[in-house]
Design a protein around this motif. Structure first.
Motif, short mmCIF file in Angstrom:
data_model
loop_
_atom_site.label_atom_id
_atom_site.label_comp_id
_atom_site.label_asym_id
_atom_site.label_seq_id
_atom_site.Cartn_x
_atom_site.Cartn_y
_atom_site.Cartn_z
N THR A 13 0.83 -1.21 0.00
CA THR A 13 0.00 0.00 0.00
C THR A 13 0.86 1.26 0.00
OG1 THR A 13 -1.78 -1.17 1.12
CG2 THR A 13 -1.84 1.23 1.24
N ASP A 14 1.94 1.25 0.79
CA ASP A 14 2.87 2.39 0.81
C ASP A 14 3.50 2.60 -0.57
OD1 ASP A 14 2.32 2.77 3.49
OD2 ASP A 14 4.23 1.93 4.20
N ALA A 15 3.89 1.51 -1.21
CA ALA A 15 4.49 1.60 -2.55
C ALA A 15 3.47 2.13 -3.55
CB ALA A 15 5.01 0.23 -3.00
N GLN A 16 2.22 1.67 -3.46
CA GLN A 16 1.17 2.15 -4.36
C GLN A 16 0.94 3.65 -4.17
OE1 GLN A 16 -2.78 0.62 -3.66
NE2 GLN A 16 -3.43 1.07 -5.75
N THR A 17 0.93 4.10 -2.92
CA THR A 17 0.75 5.53 -2.63
C THR A 17 1.88 6.35 -3.24
OG1 THR A 17 -0.43 5.01 -0.60
CG2 THR A 17 0.52 7.21 -0.77
N GLN A 18 3.10 5.88 -3.11
CA GLN A 18 4.24 6.57 -3.71
C GLN A 18 4.13 6.60 -5.23
OE1 GLN A 18 8.16 5.51 -2.15
NE2 GLN A 18 7.17 4.78 -0.28
N LEU A 19 3.68 5.50 -5.81
CA LEU A 19 3.52 5.42 -7.26
C LEU A 19 2.48 6.40 -7.78
CD1 LEU A 19 3.80 1.60 -7.76
CD2 LEU A 19 5.21 3.31 -8.94
N VAL A 20 1.39 6.57 -7.04
CA VAL A 20 0.34 7.51 -7.46
C VAL A 20 0.94 8.90 -7.60
CG1 VAL A 20 -1.79 8.65 -6.71
CG2 VAL A 20 -1.59 6.17 -6.58
N ALA A 21 1.83 9.28 -6.70
CA ALA A 21 2.46 10.60 -6.76
C ALA A 21 3.51 10.69 -7.87
CB ALA A 21 3.10 10.92 -5.41
N LEU A 22 4.23 9.59 -8.12
CA LEU A 22 5.32 9.60 -9.10
C LEU A 22 4.87 9.35 -10.54
CD1 LEU A 22 7.94 7.45 -7.17
CD2 LEU A 22 8.02 9.91 -7.55
N TRP A 23 3.80 8.62 -10.70
CA TRP A 23 3.37 8.14 -12.02
C TRP A 23 3.25 9.25 -13.07
CZ3 TRP A 23 3.75 3.15 -12.92
CH2 TRP A 23 3.17 2.61 -14.06
N PRO A 24 2.55 10.34 -12.77
CA PRO A 24 2.38 11.37 -13.80
C PRO A 24 3.69 12.05 -14.21
CG PRO A 24 0.84 11.72 -11.99
CD PRO A 24 1.79 10.66 -11.57
N CYS A 73 8.05 -0.71 -17.21
CA CYS A 73 7.97 -1.21 -15.83
C CYS A 73 6.65 -1.95 -15.59
CB CYS A 73 8.13 -0.06 -14.83
SG CYS A 73 9.82 0.60 -14.78
N GLU A 74 5.57 -1.40 -16.10
CA GLU A 74 4.27 -2.07 -15.95
C GLU A 74 4.29 -3.43 -16.63
OE1 GLU A 74 -0.50 -1.41 -16.83
OE2 GLU A 74 0.87 0.26 -17.12
N ALA A 75 4.84 -3.51 -17.83
CA ALA A 75 4.91 -4.79 -18.54
C ALA A 75 5.77 -5.79 -17.78
CB ALA A 75 5.47 -4.57 -19.95
N GLU A 76 6.86 -5.31 -17.21
CA GLU A 76 7.76 -6.19 -16.46
C GLU A 76 7.05 -6.76 -15.22
OE1 GLU A 76 11.53 -5.32 -13.66
OE2 GLU A 76 11.78 -4.68 -15.74
N VAL A 77 6.33 -5.90 -14.51
CA VAL A 77 5.69 -6.31 -13.26
C VAL A 77 4.43 -7.13 -13.49
CG1 VAL A 77 4.54 -5.40 -11.20
CG2 VAL A 77 6.72 -4.45 -11.92
N ALA A 125 2.37 -12.77 -9.68
CA ALA A 125 3.56 -12.21 -9.03
C ALA A 125 3.64 -10.70 -9.24
CB ALA A 125 4.81 -12.89 -9.56
N GLN A 126 2.52 -10.03 -9.10
CA GLN A 126 2.47 -8.59 -9.33
C GLN A 126 2.63 -7.85 -8.01
OE1 GLN A 126 -1.19 -7.88 -11.38
NE2 GLN A 126 -0.58 -9.09 -13.14
N SER A 127 3.57 -6.90 -7.98
CA SER A 127 3.89 -6.20 -6.74
C SER A 127 4.11 -4.71 -7.00
CB SER A 127 5.15 -6.81 -6.12
OG SER A 127 5.67 -6.00 -5.09
N TYR A 128 3.44 -3.86 -6.19
CA TYR A 128 3.69 -2.42 -6.28
C TYR A 128 5.11 -2.09 -5.86
CZ TYR A 128 -1.31 -1.63 -6.99
OH TYR A 128 -2.57 -1.63 -7.49
N VAL A 129 5.68 -2.86 -4.93
CA VAL A 129 7.06 -2.64 -4.50
C VAL A 129 7.99 -2.84 -5.70
CG1 VAL A 129 8.93 -3.46 -3.02
CG2 VAL A 129 6.62 -3.20 -2.08
N ASP A 130 7.76 -3.89 -6.48
CA ASP A 130 8.58 -4.12 -7.68
C ASP A 130 8.38 -3.02 -8.72
OD1 ASP A 130 9.77 -6.41 -6.68
OD2 ASP A 130 8.37 -7.78 -7.68
N LEU A 131 7.15 -2.57 -8.89
CA LEU A 131 6.86 -1.50 -9.85
C LEU A 131 7.56 -0.21 -9.43
CD1 LEU A 131 5.42 -0.60 -12.41
CD2 LEU A 131 3.34 -0.27 -11.05
#
Length: 123
Positions: free
Chosen positions: A58-69, A79-83, A89-95
């Motif tokens: 959840t922490d990784a997903q929150t960080q991604l929401v801010a970084l994504w744009p 990165c999305e294709a890789e994860v 085996a899908q992980s926000y930490v890996d993304l």
């Protein structure tokens, strides 16, 4: 009349956000459950709990929401294709790690996240 319709279509088209412009939705709970079970089955003494795994994801997903744009489309796509290439085996930490490895994300230093990352036991 044609100009008005064209203008409306162009304005309306700008309101639609392409899927690649949003952090993908991943089923991390299933992966966290499998990770915890795998750690227990393999006798990993310092394995993390389901709650900690979910918290990290959840922490990784929150960080991604801010970084994504702020990150370029090709990097996000790669990165999305890789994860997401392995359904279970899908992980926000890996993304997040992938985005950071691309050198485009410089988040503040936080406690390291393990989550259900495939690299969770690597040092």
């Amino acid at each position: 009349m044609k100009v008005a319709l064209l203008s409306a279509a162009l304005i309306g088209g700008q309101l639609v956000t392409p899927v690649s412009d949003r952090v993908p939705s991943l089923n991390v709970e299933a992966l966290c459950r499998a990770t915890v079970a795998d750690d227990k089955a393999n006798g990993v003494v310092l394995g993390q709990s389901l709650e900690k795994c979910m918290s990290d994801e959840t922490d990784a997903q929150t960080q991604l929401v801010a970084l994504w744009p702020a990150n370029a489309g090709p990097v996000r796509d790669r990165c999305e294709a890789e994860v997401t290439s392995i359904a279970d085996a899908q992980s926000y930490v890996d993304l997040l790690s992938c985005i950071q490895a691309a050198g485009l994300a410089n988040p503040p230093r936080l406690a390291p996240l393990r989550g259900a990352s495939k690299n969770r036991n690597a040092k």
